[in-house]
Design an enzyme around this catalytic site. Sequence first.
Site, PDB file in Angstrom:
ATOM      1  N   SER A  38       8.440   4.563  -2.058  1.00 48.37           N
ATOM      2  CA  SER A  38       9.807   4.018  -2.034  1.00 48.37           C
ATOM      3  C   SER A  38       9.916   2.598  -1.504  1.00 48.37           C
ATOM      4  CB  SER A  38      10.722   4.879  -1.146  1.00 48.37           C
ATOM      5  OG  SER A  38      10.741   6.204  -1.558  1.00 48.37           O
ATOM      6  N   HIS A  69      11.597   3.561  -7.690  1.00 47.64           N
ATOM      7  CA  HIS A  69      10.277   4.012  -8.109  1.00 47.64           C
ATOM      8  C   HIS A  69       9.924   3.523  -9.507  1.00 47.64           C
ATOM      9  CE1 HIS A  69      10.748   6.820  -4.750  1.00 47.64           C
ATOM     10  NE2 HIS A  69       9.452   6.948  -4.779  1.00 47.64           N
ATOM     11  N   HIS A  91       7.372  12.762  -8.630  1.00 50.32           N
ATOM     12  CA  HIS A  91       7.471  13.788  -7.594  1.00 50.32           C
ATOM     13  C   HIS A  91       7.718  15.151  -8.215  1.00 50.32           C
ATOM     14  CE1 HIS A  91       8.924   9.960  -5.933  1.00 50.32           C
ATOM     15  NE2 HIS A  91       8.399  10.357  -4.790  1.00 50.32           N
ATOM     16  N   TYR A  93       9.830  17.201  -7.106  1.00 49.88           N
ATOM     17  CA  TYR A  93      11.274  17.504  -7.082  1.00 49.88           C
ATOM     18  C   TYR A  93      12.007  16.992  -8.305  1.00 49.88           C
ATOM     19  CZ  TYR A  93      11.939  12.729  -5.240  1.00 49.88           C
ATOM     20  OH  TYR A  93      11.926  11.374  -5.063  1.00 49.88           O
ATOM     21  N   GLU A  94      11.337  16.136  -9.088  1.00 49.74           N
ATOM     22  CA  GLU A  94      11.958  15.690 -10.341  1.00 49.74           C
ATOM     23  C   GLU A  94      11.876  16.769 -11.412  1.00 49.74           C
ATOM     24  OE1 GLU A  94      11.113  11.375 -11.253  1.00 49.74           O
ATOM     25  OE2 GLU A  94       9.736  11.639  -9.578  1.00 49.74           O
ATOM     26  N   ALA A 121       7.345   7.199   2.356  1.00 49.46           N
ATOM     27  CA  ALA A 121       8.408   7.178   3.353  1.00 49.46           C
ATOM     28  C   ALA A 121       8.553   8.593   3.885  1.00 49.46           C
ATOM     29  CB  ALA A 121       9.718   6.721   2.709  1.00 49.46           C
ATOM     30  N   MET A 218       8.441  14.161   0.839  1.00 46.22           N
ATOM     31  CA  MET A 218       8.483  14.886  -0.434  1.00 46.22           C
ATOM     32  C   MET A 218       7.397  14.445  -1.409  1.00 46.22           C
ATOM     33  SD  MET A 218      12.600  14.700  -0.935  1.00 46.22           S
ATOM     34  CE  MET A 218      13.724  14.907   0.464  1.00 46.22           C
ATOM     35  N   SER A 219       6.315  13.887  -0.902  1.00 41.11           N
ATOM     36  CA  SER A 219       5.285  13.386  -1.827  1.00 41.11           C
ATOM     37  C   SER A 219       3.894  13.526  -1.231  1.00 41.11           C
ATOM     38  CB  SER A 219       5.568  11.910  -2.140  1.00 41.11           C
ATOM     39  OG  SER A 219       5.335  11.104  -1.000  1.00 41.11           O
ATOM     40  N   ASN A 242      13.370   7.263   9.153  1.00 43.55           N
ATOM     41  CA  ASN A 242      14.544   7.872   9.800  1.00 43.55           C
ATOM     42  C   ASN A 242      14.076   8.978  10.735  1.00 43.55           C
ATOM     43  OD1 ASN A 242      14.054   9.090   6.892  1.00 43.55           O
ATOM     44  ND2 ASN A 242      14.860  10.752   8.162  1.00 43.55           N
ATOM     45  N   HIS A 254      19.565   8.356   1.391  1.00 40.29           N
ATOM     46  CA  HIS A 254      18.475   7.654   0.705  1.00 40.29           C
ATOM     47  C   HIS A 254      18.563   6.144   0.935  1.00 40.29           C
ATOM     48  CE1 HIS A 254      15.309   6.994  -2.202  1.00 40.29           C
ATOM     49  NE2 HIS A 254      16.104   6.331  -3.022  1.00 40.29           N
TER      50      HIS A 254
END
Length: 280
Positions: A38, A69, A91, A93-94, A121, A218-219, A242, A254
């Site tokens: 990211s 991305h 990813h 999640y896509e 990230a 998430m990656s 964060n 995001h």
Amino acid sequence: MMESTPTPRSDADRIAEAVTHIRERMTSAPRLALILGSGLGQVADELDDRVVLSTADIPHYPASTVEGHAGQLVLGRLDGQDVAVLRGRVHAYEGLHPRQVTFPIRLLHAIGVERLIVTNAAGGINPTFEPGTLMFIEDHINHAFLNPLAGPNDGDGPRFPDMSAPYDLKWLEESEQAALQLGIATRRGVYLWTLGPSYETKAEVRAFARLGADAVGMSTVPEVIQAVYLGMRVLGISTITNFAAGLSDEPLAHDDVMRVGARVRTQLASLVKAIARSSR
Ligand code: HPA
């Protein structure tokens, strides 16, 4: 006459077609690759003798759908060393199968890449990891319970690959030295992979802390599993963008992740370049 159906292509065939596409356009022989997450893609702009390939033009390359991305494979030289840089990644999640998520890793391996630097990230679970912290990944927890190696073994590695040391400790130590010399503070920690795309609940973050995670994202984990299977050396760096849910009063967004990513981008870029330089 019987109508002919197209022959189903194997994964090896798909990789071979993608390799052909790249080889027709590349003049270099990278052994080192960087995968930039990211908002961290700008290191690619600094390569000499750049060849920029849109991943959308590479046969069978999975399409990315996330803001920040943009999919590019950039081939070029960093201080005279051939490198391949992937800007943007795909990813799970896509909605992609973990096998598609690691297509780029199999592709990089097939063009000769032996060492991989992955950045991402992540949310900080360790309460001492302020937003902006750079964390070397020393180990991971696969909490998405997905595995890119599930299915028939394609024979490029063992059926049951060892995961006792997915991140190259020697490389990590050298990279810490490189950071020290640049005056860049870094930490080490355990990265936990969740599928996403929703951020964690507070209860999940408390649970992940108890599991031993320092950061959540998430990656990265599927790519690392694939790379280790293929015998590649791996270095991972998380930008803590964060506090994970519940560690601060702020809800997660995001945009904040992107903003903190942008703030430490310059530091991370110098660090990655120094590491690349010192790991020939
Ligand atoms: N959780 C999961 N993934 C993330 C986070 C987070 O808090 N921050 C950046 N990526």
